[in-house]
Design a protein around this motif. Structure first.
Motif, PDB file in Angstrom:
ATOM      1  N   GLY A  34      22.736 -10.513 -18.473  1.00 39.78           N
ATOM      2  CA  GLY A  34      23.046 -11.663 -17.633  1.00 39.78           C
ATOM      3  C   GLY A  34      22.713 -12.975 -18.336  1.00 39.78           C
ATOM      4  O   GLY A  34      21.975 -13.008 -19.324  1.00 39.78           O
ATOM      5  N   ILE A  35      23.267 -14.050 -17.817  1.00 35.14           N
ATOM      6  CA  ILE A  35      23.051 -15.370 -18.435  1.00 35.14           C
ATOM      7  C   ILE A  35      21.694 -15.914 -18.017  1.00 35.14           C
ATOM      8  O   ILE A  35      21.396 -16.057 -16.826  1.00 35.14           O
ATOM      9  CB  ILE A  35      24.168 -16.338 -18.023  1.00 35.14           C
ATOM     10  CG1 ILE A  35      25.525 -15.813 -18.517  1.00 35.14           C
ATOM     11  CG2 ILE A  35      23.911 -17.733 -18.585  1.00 35.14           C
ATOM     12  CD1 ILE A  35      26.711 -16.653 -18.091  1.00 35.14           C
ATOM     13  N   ASP A  36      20.859 -16.222 -19.026  1.00 39.82           N
ATOM     14  CA  ASP A  36      19.547 -16.800 -18.767  1.00 39.82           C
ATOM     15  C   ASP A  36      19.290 -17.914 -19.782  1.00 39.82           C
ATOM     16  O   ASP A  36      20.202 -18.335 -20.515  1.00 39.82           O
ATOM     17  CB  ASP A  36      18.448 -15.728 -18.846  1.00 39.82           C
ATOM     18  CG  ASP A  36      18.482 -14.966 -20.169  1.00 39.82           C
ATOM     19  OD1 ASP A  36      19.111 -15.443 -21.138  1.00 39.82           O
ATOM     20  OD2 ASP A  36      17.869 -13.876 -20.255  1.00 39.82           O
ATOM     21  N   GLU A  37      18.047 -18.410 -19.833  1.00 41.36           N
ATOM     22  CA  GLU A  37      17.727 -19.512 -20.735  1.00 41.36           C
ATOM     23  C   GLU A  37      17.914 -19.120 -22.202  1.00 41.36           C
ATOM     24  O   GLU A  37      18.371 -19.930 -23.022  1.00 41.36           O
ATOM     25  CB  GLU A  37      16.271 -19.970 -20.506  1.00 41.36           C
ATOM     26  CG  GLU A  37      16.050 -20.626 -19.160  1.00 41.36           C
ATOM     27  CD  GLU A  37      14.601 -21.080 -18.996  1.00 41.36           C
ATOM     28  OE1 GLU A  37      13.786 -20.799 -19.900  1.00 41.36           O
ATOM     29  OE2 GLU A  37      14.305 -21.720 -17.968  1.00 41.36           O
ATOM     30  N   LEU A  45      25.427 -25.824 -32.665  1.00 36.89           N
ATOM     31  CA  LEU A  45      24.848 -26.854 -33.534  1.00 36.89           C
ATOM     32  C   LEU A  45      24.960 -26.464 -34.995  1.00 36.89           C
ATOM     33  O   LEU A  45      25.345 -27.285 -35.850  1.00 36.89           O
ATOM     34  CB  LEU A  45      23.388 -27.092 -33.156  1.00 36.89           C
ATOM     35  CG  LEU A  45      22.625 -28.124 -34.017  1.00 36.89           C
ATOM     36  CD1 LEU A  45      23.285 -29.488 -33.908  1.00 36.89           C
ATOM     37  CD2 LEU A  45      21.148 -28.192 -33.594  1.00 36.89           C
ATOM     38  N   ALA A  46      24.641 -25.211 -35.306  1.00 32.59           N
ATOM     39  CA  ALA A  46      24.743 -24.741 -36.689  1.00 32.59           C
ATOM     40  C   ALA A  46      26.188 -24.789 -37.172  1.00 32.59           C
ATOM     41  O   ALA A  46      26.465 -25.139 -38.330  1.00 32.59           O
ATOM     42  CB  ALA A  46      24.184 -23.320 -36.813  1.00 32.59           C
ATOM     43  N   GLY A  47      27.131 -24.439 -36.292  1.00 35.92           N
ATOM     44  CA  GLY A  47      28.540 -24.515 -36.654  1.00 35.92           C
ATOM     45  C   GLY A  47      28.983 -25.938 -36.935  1.00 35.92           C
ATOM     46  O   GLY A  47      29.722 -26.202 -37.894  1.00 35.92           O
ATOM     47  N   LEU A  72      21.591 -19.344 -23.141  1.00 33.85           N
ATOM     48  CA  LEU A  72      22.059 -20.723 -23.279  1.00 33.85           C
ATOM     49  C   LEU A  72      21.506 -21.386 -24.537  1.00 33.85           C
ATOM     50  O   LEU A  72      22.227 -22.090 -25.256  1.00 33.85           O
ATOM     51  CB  LEU A  72      21.652 -21.531 -22.038  1.00 33.85           C
ATOM     52  CG  LEU A  72      22.295 -21.085 -20.713  1.00 33.85           C
ATOM     53  CD1 LEU A  72      21.745 -21.895 -19.556  1.00 33.85           C
ATOM     54  CD2 LEU A  72      23.817 -21.228 -20.780  1.00 33.85           C
ATOM     55  N   ILE A  73      20.230 -21.144 -24.823  1.00 35.34           N
ATOM     56  CA  ILE A  73      19.608 -21.773 -25.994  1.00 35.34           C
ATOM     57  C   ILE A  73      20.229 -21.248 -27.285  1.00 35.34           C
ATOM     58  O   ILE A  73      20.565 -22.020 -28.191  1.00 35.34           O
ATOM     59  CB  ILE A  73      18.083 -21.534 -25.979  1.00 35.34           C
ATOM     60  CG1 ILE A  73      17.435 -22.323 -24.832  1.00 35.34           C
ATOM     61  CG2 ILE A  73      17.462 -21.944 -27.324  1.00 35.34           C
ATOM     62  CD1 ILE A  73      15.968 -22.025 -24.640  1.00 35.34           C
ATOM     63  N   THR A  74      20.377 -19.925 -27.395  1.00 31.77           N
ATOM     64  CA  THR A  74      20.957 -19.371 -28.624  1.00 31.77           C
ATOM     65  C   THR A  74      22.412 -19.788 -28.796  1.00 31.77           C
ATOM     66  O   THR A  74      22.870 -20.016 -29.918  1.00 31.77           O
ATOM     67  CB  THR A  74      20.853 -17.836 -28.629  1.00 31.77           C
ATOM     68  OG1 THR A  74      21.414 -17.313 -27.409  1.00 31.77           O
ATOM     69  CG2 THR A  74      19.417 -17.382 -28.746  1.00 31.77           C
ATOM     70  N   PHE A  75      23.141 -19.914 -27.693  1.00 30.70           N
ATOM     71  CA  PHE A  75      24.531 -20.363 -27.794  1.00 30.70           C
ATOM     72  C   PHE A  75      24.593 -21.800 -28.300  1.00 30.70           C
ATOM     73  O   PHE A  75      25.425 -22.129 -29.171  1.00 30.70           O
ATOM     74  CB  PHE A  75      25.206 -20.259 -26.433  1.00 30.70           C
ATOM     75  CG  PHE A  75      26.684 -20.558 -26.469  1.00 30.70           C
ATOM     76  CD1 PHE A  75      27.578 -19.630 -26.972  1.00 30.70           C
ATOM     77  CD2 PHE A  75      27.175 -21.769 -26.007  1.00 30.70           C
ATOM     78  CE1 PHE A  75      28.942 -19.898 -27.022  1.00 30.70           C
ATOM     79  CE2 PHE A  75      28.530 -22.052 -26.050  1.00 30.70           C
ATOM     80  CZ  PHE A  75      29.415 -21.111 -26.555  1.00 30.70           C
ATOM     81  N   GLY A  79      25.742 -15.657 -35.984  1.00 26.33           N
ATOM     82  CA  GLY A  79      24.735 -14.776 -35.405  1.00 26.33           C
ATOM     83  C   GLY A  79      24.269 -15.227 -34.035  1.00 26.33           C
ATOM     84  O   GLY A  79      24.154 -14.416 -33.107  1.00 26.33           O
ATOM     85  N   ALA A  80      23.995 -16.519 -33.875  1.00 27.06           N
ATOM     86  CA  ALA A  80      23.486 -17.026 -32.604  1.00 27.06           C
ATOM     87  C   ALA A  80      24.531 -16.924 -31.499  1.00 27.06           C
ATOM     88  O   ALA A  80      24.217 -16.529 -30.366  1.00 27.06           O
ATOM     89  CB  ALA A  80      23.037 -18.474 -32.775  1.00 27.06           C
ATOM     90  N   ILE A  81      25.789 -17.266 -31.813  1.00 30.94           N
ATOM     91  CA  ILE A  81      26.836 -17.211 -30.795  1.00 30.94           C
ATOM     92  C   ILE A  81      27.098 -15.765 -30.380  1.00 30.94           C
ATOM     93  O   ILE A  81      27.214 -15.456 -29.184  1.00 30.94           O
ATOM     94  CB  ILE A  81      28.126 -17.879 -31.312  1.00 30.94           C
ATOM     95  CG1 ILE A  81      27.901 -19.398 -31.436  1.00 30.94           C
ATOM     96  CG2 ILE A  81      29.295 -17.595 -30.377  1.00 30.94           C
ATOM     97  CD1 ILE A  81      29.065 -20.137 -32.060  1.00 30.94           C
ATOM     98  N   VAL A  82      27.179 -14.858 -31.357  1.00 27.45           N
ATOM     99  CA  VAL A  82      27.412 -13.453 -31.040  1.00 27.45           C
ATOM    100  C   VAL A  82      26.254 -12.882 -30.228  1.00 27.45           C
ATOM    101  O   VAL A  82      26.456 -12.156 -29.247  1.00 27.45           O
ATOM    102  CB  VAL A  82      27.630 -12.643 -32.339  1.00 27.45           C
ATOM    103  CG1 VAL A  82      27.611 -11.148 -32.052  1.00 27.45           C
ATOM    104  CG2 VAL A  82      28.943 -13.027 -32.987  1.00 27.45           C
ATOM    105  N   TYR A  83      25.014 -13.210 -30.623  1.00 25.12           N
ATOM    106  CA  TYR A  83      23.848 -12.709 -29.887  1.00 25.12           C
ATOM    107  C   TYR A  83      23.863 -13.206 -28.442  1.00 25.12           C
ATOM    108  O   TYR A  83      23.571 -12.434 -27.506  1.00 25.12           O
ATOM    109  CB  TYR A  83      22.558 -13.150 -30.574  1.00 25.12           C
ATOM    110  CG  TYR A  83      21.314 -12.771 -29.796  1.00 25.12           C
ATOM    111  CD1 TYR A  83      20.801 -11.479 -29.860  1.00 25.12           C
ATOM    112  CD2 TYR A  83      20.668 -13.695 -28.972  1.00 25.12           C
ATOM    113  CE1 TYR A  83      19.677 -11.118 -29.136  1.00 25.12           C
ATOM    114  CE2 TYR A  83      19.551 -13.347 -28.255  1.00 25.12           C
ATOM    115  CZ  TYR A  83      19.052 -12.053 -28.332  1.00 25.12           C
ATOM    116  OH  TYR A  83      17.938 -11.703 -27.602  1.00 25.12           O
ATOM    117  N   SER A  84      24.197 -14.472 -28.240  1.00 31.98           N
ATOM    118  CA  SER A  84      24.183 -15.017 -26.882  1.00 31.98           C
ATOM    119  C   SER A  84      25.219 -14.325 -26.005  1.00 31.98           C
ATOM    120  O   SER A  84      24.954 -14.027 -24.835  1.00 31.98           O
ATOM    121  CB  SER A  84      24.442 -16.527 -26.916  1.00 31.98           C
ATOM    122  OG  SER A  84      25.748 -16.822 -27.378  1.00 31.98           O
ATOM    123  N   VAL A  85      26.397 -14.036 -26.564  1.00 30.72           N
ATOM    124  CA  VAL A  85      27.431 -13.353 -25.782  1.00 30.72           C
ATOM    125  C   VAL A  85      27.001 -11.930 -25.461  1.00 30.72           C
ATOM    126  O   VAL A  85      27.169 -11.445 -24.332  1.00 30.72           O
ATOM    127  CB  VAL A  85      28.769 -13.361 -26.546  1.00 30.72           C
ATOM    128  CG1 VAL A  85      29.807 -12.525 -25.808  1.00 30.72           C
ATOM    129  CG2 VAL A  85      29.275 -14.788 -26.716  1.00 30.72           C
TER     130      VAL A  85
END
Length: 508
Positions: free
Chosen positions: A227-230, A241-243, A233-236, A214-220
């Motif tokens: 656009g790329i913001d904080e 980490l969870a992975g 980066l944090i969710t990615f 969920g976090a990786i998909v949401y970040s993408v």
């Protein structure tokens, strides 16, 4: 452990026919929504991020729960789990069909993913239980794998036909006529599998896998739309980490949720990888093709779906025809050749533009590759795993399939969206609201154009089409490069795995 009598010869194939109903429905649902996006955009006005989540919420939840639902089926019986999932899927589909907001639709898709996760592991588990003969089981698995590809390929056709005559909610109501026969005939024709409650469920591993995906998909998705913001980066980083925590936990559990030791087999791991990539290519292609045909080429939903029929026919033919070929051609040669068809499809789009003939030919090439790859890799996956770990192997295979579906829209769809937003040159006559909607997605620009004069609409859609075409071209070149890399990886790893297998057979 409860011993269950297995069906006779004719009844086995009748059981297989019943099992293909949920497989077809679940895979159709992976791609059918793409054709409805223009109509949904007009009705619910989703943002770019919400539009991607409408598609991926289903596959994301499905992928995160497949392994745990397979374990649950081992404990309570796969037929029972299949029937419970079918009933829940039908009910939630009806509720989702009448969503009034984009968020309601996303939540409905996520709930459909929960019940869909009950269906997929149970179908393959019951096939393994019903078909003891290896040749019969190989044919049954080939039919199952072909149905996966056919379902994904049929999604656009089903969506186009339904949307030609009904509102967008009809694509969800489709679950009712498909699942009612299953609920009626399942108790009559499907045997119950043996129950083995020795392995406990592990909620911590389930949560870790869901958070990672969920976090990786949401970040993408957020990076593509805003656009790329904080936050991106944090969710990615949270996803990574969870992975890592999931992998670490699985390596230390006596009975892990996912048996990672299977990946030590080169044939298994490379087949999982190419299976995942091929589905990502197919779903990503369908995601932007359906929009291109309807909005840029201004085809009706039915006309656009009929244009993809040749590819769907190829998926059916090749998926079954590859079975005898796979017996004669080494997999380290066959799979790279099939991956070459996938790469050729994207090369055709990238180099020759977006005419209707190019899209038809590219979709046919793509389905030749993906249809055969799905059949061959699933046979390799089950053959590479020890008999005692066949259930774990199939669960990993199904998870890879759904992760590929998620990555198809997340990465390929996200890249197209990001390029569109960056390259779009909007005309000055738009007001602030129109500017915001048109800059989100191609569907948003189409919706705005409907309220403009003919001349203004033509100017807006010309700019939107140019930006979208540029994104499709960029993604097609990237996909072609990835296909070449996949060809080299699978050729090398499968060749090494086959050499080791021959060496071990000589030692024995």
């Amino acid at each position: 452990m409860v011993l269950i009598e297995k069906p006779a010869s004719k009844a086995r194939w009748l059981s297989l026919a019943v099992l293909m109903l949920p497989v077809l429905l679940v895979t159709v649902d992976n791609t059918v929504l793409g054709f409805a996006l223009p109509k949904i955009a007009e009705a619910l006005h989703p943002t770019a991020c919400q539009q991607l989540w409408m598609i991926d919420a289903y596959s994301l939840v499905l992928a995160g729960l497949l392994v745990s639902m397979g374990s649950l089926g081992d404990r309570i019986g796969h037929r029972k789990l299949l029937l419970a999932g079918s009933f829940g899927f039908a009910v939630v589909s009806v509720l989702t069909a009448y969503s009034e907001t984009a968020m309601q639709l996303i939540i409905g898709r996520a709930c459909m993913g929960i019940f869909g996760a009950m269906l997929m592991p149970s179908t393959l588990a019951l096939i393994r239980w019903v078909f003891e003969d290896r040749e019969e089981r190989r044919l049954a698995v080939a039919i199952w794998a072909t149905t996966l590809t056919v379902g994904s390929a049929l999604g656009p056709l089903v969506g186009g036909v339904l949307l030609e005559f009904f509102d967008w909610g009809a694509i969800f109501l489709l679950a009712v006529p498909v699942l009612i026969p299953l609920l009626v005939s399942g108790p009559l024709f499907l045997p119950e599998s043996e129950r083995d409650a020795s392995g406990p469920l592990d909620p911590v591993s389930i949560v870790q896998s869901m958070v990672a995906l969920g976090a990786i998909v949401y970040s993408v998705k957020r990076g593509a739309s805003d656009g790329i913001d904080e936050v991106v980066l944090i969710t990615f980083l949270i996803g990574l980490l969870a992975g890592w925590m999931f992998v670490w936990r699985q390596s230390r559990l006596a009975e892990p949720l996912m048996d990672l030791s299977l990946f030590r087999n080169g044939a298994f791991s490379s087949s999982i990888l190419i299976n995942l990539m091929s589905l990502a290519f197919l779903v990503g292609f369908v995601f932007f093709t359906t929009q291109y045909l309807q909005i840029v080429l201004q085809m009706s939903p039915l006309g656009a779906s009929l244009a993809l029929v040749p590819g769907q026919i190829m998926a059916i033919i090749v998926g079954m025809a590859v079975v005898p070929i796979a017996k004669r051609v080494p997999v380290h040669v066959l799979i790279p050749i099939l991956t070459g068809f996938v790469g050729a499809a994207f090369l055709l789009v990238a180099s020759m533009g977006g005419s209707l003939a190019v899209w038809v030919a590219a979709f046919a090439l793509l389905n030749i590759g993906v249809g055969a790859i799905t059949t061959v890799t699933n046979d390799v996956i089950l053959s590479a795993a020890p008999p005692a770990k066949a259930g774990a192997a199939s669960a990993i295979s199904e998870t890879a399939y759904e992760v590929g579906v998620v990555l198809g829209t997340t990465l390929l769809g996200g890249l197209v969206t990001a390029y569109y937003r960056g390259a779009l040159q909007l005309p000055a006559f738009l007001n602030d609201i129109q500017f915001m909607l048109a800059s989100e997605t191609l569907s948003g620009a189409f919706s705005v154009a409907a309220g403009l004069s003919a001349e203004q609409a033509q100017v807006l859609m010309l700019q939107a089409a140019l930006a979208f075409e540029g994104g499709v071209g960029l993604v097609s070149w990237a996909a072609f490069g990835l296909a070449l890399v996949a060809m080299l990886i699978t050729w090398r790893t499968l060749r090494i795995a086959e050499a080791k297998a021959v060496e071990e057979s000589w030692r024995c």
